[in-house]
Write a protein that holds these residues in place. Sequence first.
Motif, PDB file in Angstrom:
ATOM      1  N   THR A   1      43.398  52.613   8.925  1.00  0.00           N
ATOM      2  CA  THR A   1      43.913  51.512   9.745  1.00  0.00           C
ATOM      3  C   THR A   1      43.272  51.508  11.125  1.00  0.00           C
ATOM      4  O   THR A   1      42.858  50.450  11.628  1.00  0.00           O
ATOM      5  N   LEU A   2      43.165  52.660  11.753  1.00  0.00           N
ATOM      6  CA  LEU A   2      42.537  52.722  13.073  1.00  0.00           C
ATOM      7  C   LEU A   2      41.066  52.328  13.028  1.00  0.00           C
ATOM      8  O   LEU A   2      40.523  51.798  13.995  1.00  0.00           O
ATOM      9  N   THR A   3      40.418  52.587  11.904  1.00  0.00           N
ATOM     10  CA  THR A   3      39.015  52.212  11.746  1.00  0.00           C
ATOM     11  C   THR A   3      38.858  50.695  11.671  1.00  0.00           C
ATOM     12  O   THR A   3      37.908  50.121  12.231  1.00  0.00           O
ATOM     13  N   ASN A   4      39.793  50.028  10.998  1.00  0.00           N
ATOM     14  CA  ASN A   4      39.612  48.615  10.674  1.00  0.00           C
ATOM     15  C   ASN A   4      40.461  47.647  11.490  1.00  0.00           C
ATOM     16  O   ASN A   4      40.122  46.464  11.579  1.00  0.00           O
ATOM     17  N   ASP A   5      41.555  48.105  12.067  1.00  0.00           N
ATOM     18  CA  ASP A   5      42.516  47.210  12.711  1.00  0.00           C
ATOM     19  C   ASP A   5      42.531  47.464  14.214  1.00  0.00           C
ATOM     20  O   ASP A   5      43.110  48.429  14.691  1.00  0.00           O
ATOM     21  N   LYS A   6      41.899  46.575  14.976  1.00  0.00           N
ATOM     22  CA  LYS A   6      41.794  46.753  16.427  1.00  0.00           C
ATOM     23  C   LYS A   6      43.070  46.384  17.173  1.00  0.00           C
ATOM     24  O   LYS A   6      43.116  46.493  18.400  1.00  0.00           O
ATOM     25  N   THR A   7      44.104  45.935  16.459  1.00  0.00           N
ATOM     26  CA  THR A   7      45.386  45.719  17.120  1.00  0.00           C
ATOM     27  C   THR A   7      46.130  47.044  17.311  1.00  0.00           C
ATOM     28  O   THR A   7      47.098  47.100  18.066  1.00  0.00           O
ATOM     29  N   GLN A   8      45.674  48.075  16.635  1.00  0.00           N
ATOM     30  CA  GLN A   8      46.327  49.382  16.736  1.00  0.00           C
ATOM     31  C   GLN A   8      45.812  50.149  17.952  1.00  0.00           C
ATOM     32  O   GLN A   8      44.617  50.149  18.239  1.00  0.00           O
ATOM     33  N   SER A   9      46.735  50.803  18.662  1.00  0.00           N
ATOM     34  CA  SER A   9      46.357  51.648  19.799  1.00  0.00           C
ATOM     35  C   SER A   9      46.665  53.106  19.495  1.00  0.00           C
ATOM     36  O   SER A   9      45.781  53.892  19.202  1.00  0.00           O
ATOM     37  N   LYS A  10      47.932  53.459  19.547  1.00  0.00           N
ATOM     38  CA  LYS A  10      48.309  54.847  19.287  1.00  0.00           C
ATOM     39  C   LYS A  10      49.241  54.894  18.074  1.00  0.00           C
ATOM     40  O   LYS A  10      50.314  54.284  18.070  1.00  0.00           O
ATOM     41  N   ILE A  11      48.808  55.608  17.059  1.00  0.00           N
ATOM     42  CA  ILE A  11      49.621  55.819  15.862  1.00  0.00           C
ATOM     43  C   ILE A  11      50.186  57.226  15.907  1.00  0.00           C
ATOM     44  O   ILE A  11      49.439  58.198  16.046  1.00  0.00           O
ATOM     45  N   LEU A  12      51.503  57.327  15.822  1.00  0.00           N
ATOM     46  CA  LEU A  12      52.174  58.627  15.790  1.00  0.00           C
ATOM     47  C   LEU A  12      52.592  58.952  14.356  1.00  0.00           C
ATOM     48  O   LEU A  12      53.037  58.080  13.598  1.00  0.00           O
ATOM     49  N   VAL A  13      52.452  60.219  14.002  1.00  0.00           N
ATOM     50  CA  VAL A  13      52.820  60.711  12.674  1.00  0.00           C
ATOM     51  C   VAL A  13      54.119  61.478  12.798  1.00  0.00           C
ATOM     52  O   VAL A  13      54.221  62.432  13.572  1.00  0.00           O
ATOM     53  N   ALA A  14      55.130  61.040  12.048  1.00  0.00           N
ATOM     54  CA  ALA A  14      56.408  61.731  12.043  1.00  0.00           C
ATOM     55  C   ALA A  14      56.307  62.928  11.118  1.00  0.00           C
ATOM     56  O   ALA A  14      56.153  62.785   9.905  1.00  0.00           O
ATOM     57  N   MET A  15      56.398  64.128  11.696  1.00  0.00           N
ATOM     58  CA  MET A  15      56.403  65.338  10.892  1.00  0.00           C
ATOM     59  C   MET A  15      57.855  65.635  10.513  1.00  0.00           C
ATOM     60  O   MET A  15      58.311  65.224   9.460  1.00  0.00           O
ATOM     61  N   SER A  16      58.641  66.249  11.396  1.00  0.00           N
ATOM     62  CA  SER A  16      60.081  66.311  11.131  1.00  0.00           C
ATOM     63  C   SER A  16      60.734  65.001  11.532  1.00  0.00           C
ATOM     64  O   SER A  16      61.777  64.612  11.010  1.00  0.00           O
ATOM     65  N   GLY A  17      60.092  64.301  12.510  1.00  0.00           N
ATOM     66  CA  GLY A  17      60.611  63.028  12.975  1.00  0.00           C
ATOM     67  C   GLY A  17      61.772  63.155  13.956  1.00  0.00           C
ATOM     68  O   GLY A  17      62.363  62.152  14.353  1.00  0.00           O
ATOM     69  N   GLU A  18      62.077  64.389  14.383  1.00  0.00           N
ATOM     70  CA  GLU A  18      63.169  64.569  15.337  1.00  0.00           C
ATOM     71  C   GLU A  18      62.811  63.948  16.678  1.00  0.00           C
ATOM     72  O   GLU A  18      61.670  64.014  17.120  1.00  0.00           O
TER      73      GLU A  18
END
Length: 349
Positions: free
Chosen positions: A331-348
Amino acid sequence: MKAAVWHGVKDIRVEEVELRALREDEVKVKVAWAGICGSDLHEYQEGPVFIPVDAKADLTGEMAPITMGHEFAGIIEEVGSKVTDFKSGDRVVINPTLTYRKKHEDVDRYDGFNFIGLHGDGGFAEYANVPVTSLHRLPENLTLQDGALVEPMAVAVQAVKDAGVTLGDSVAVFGAGPIGLFTVIAAKASGASKIIVLDLSDSRLEKAKELGATHVINSGKEDPVEAVRTIAADGVDVSFEVAGVAPTFKQAIDVTKPRGNMMIVSIFARPIEWNPIQLTNTGVNILSSIVYTPSIFQRTIDAMSTGQLNPQGIITSQIKLDEIVDNGFVTLTNDKTQSKILVAMSGEK
């Protein structure tokens, strides 16, 4: 445990891995949130850039395949036998830079310079073992999700400080990717009165305005140098090169006033051709900045806690670890509307 492991170009796999034994000077962190960085994207698209594959890293002794992720925060679950300043249950953010720690911090950040998540296993995992020297406590009024923004925010804070931005300065930022946007936030907090952002993506430029840019310029629709000069006739006090390509490198110099500073923040994936006579003819100073000192990392946490820095608006997506390739790197490669994507690990939070 599950982890996102880099094996090669466009080969990141979410797979089961075994967490290595905890060392006496480390803590085991249950990762809550981790951010995908532009350097992570470079490794996915065209690596190895930083990840060692042919020889062991000096400081970590680890080689690919490596669990990626260096923008992360979590909760300590276990401490090593020699750890006395932290305990189980502490909320922490990780400073991922690894240096020899033998010199003043302004020099030390260039001495050794390895990275958790690039030279050794990092935070795209349920758990991470990290040195106690990499830990900073997270204030109670900041969430663990906020903690995942500290590292890239600190990159920008350090660059703005190194560039000498001060009250009333005019600034141009070439590149409205994540670090460019963090640079906007840091420049605004440092008192810049004009913040001009240039990019080819209208959606990224709109995000830059939301975060504090006073002017935006689409470099594909108008001449960037002429456009900046209509706003700052004699040139800006400071320009930031955050795109990492030859055209913006040269344009950043051309929009800077004589004796002004052009700061390189981006990572150039390949060499560029450039004639230094451009400096001789303009009187511009070229500077560069990478990572941050421990002091700046802590100052960034403090400024986020007091509200002087508000980077939360940069988050555009939150995903799960199993989605990190398709909904993260692709998504970050192809979609320039994206800035910062966070990954929920435990999600706390």
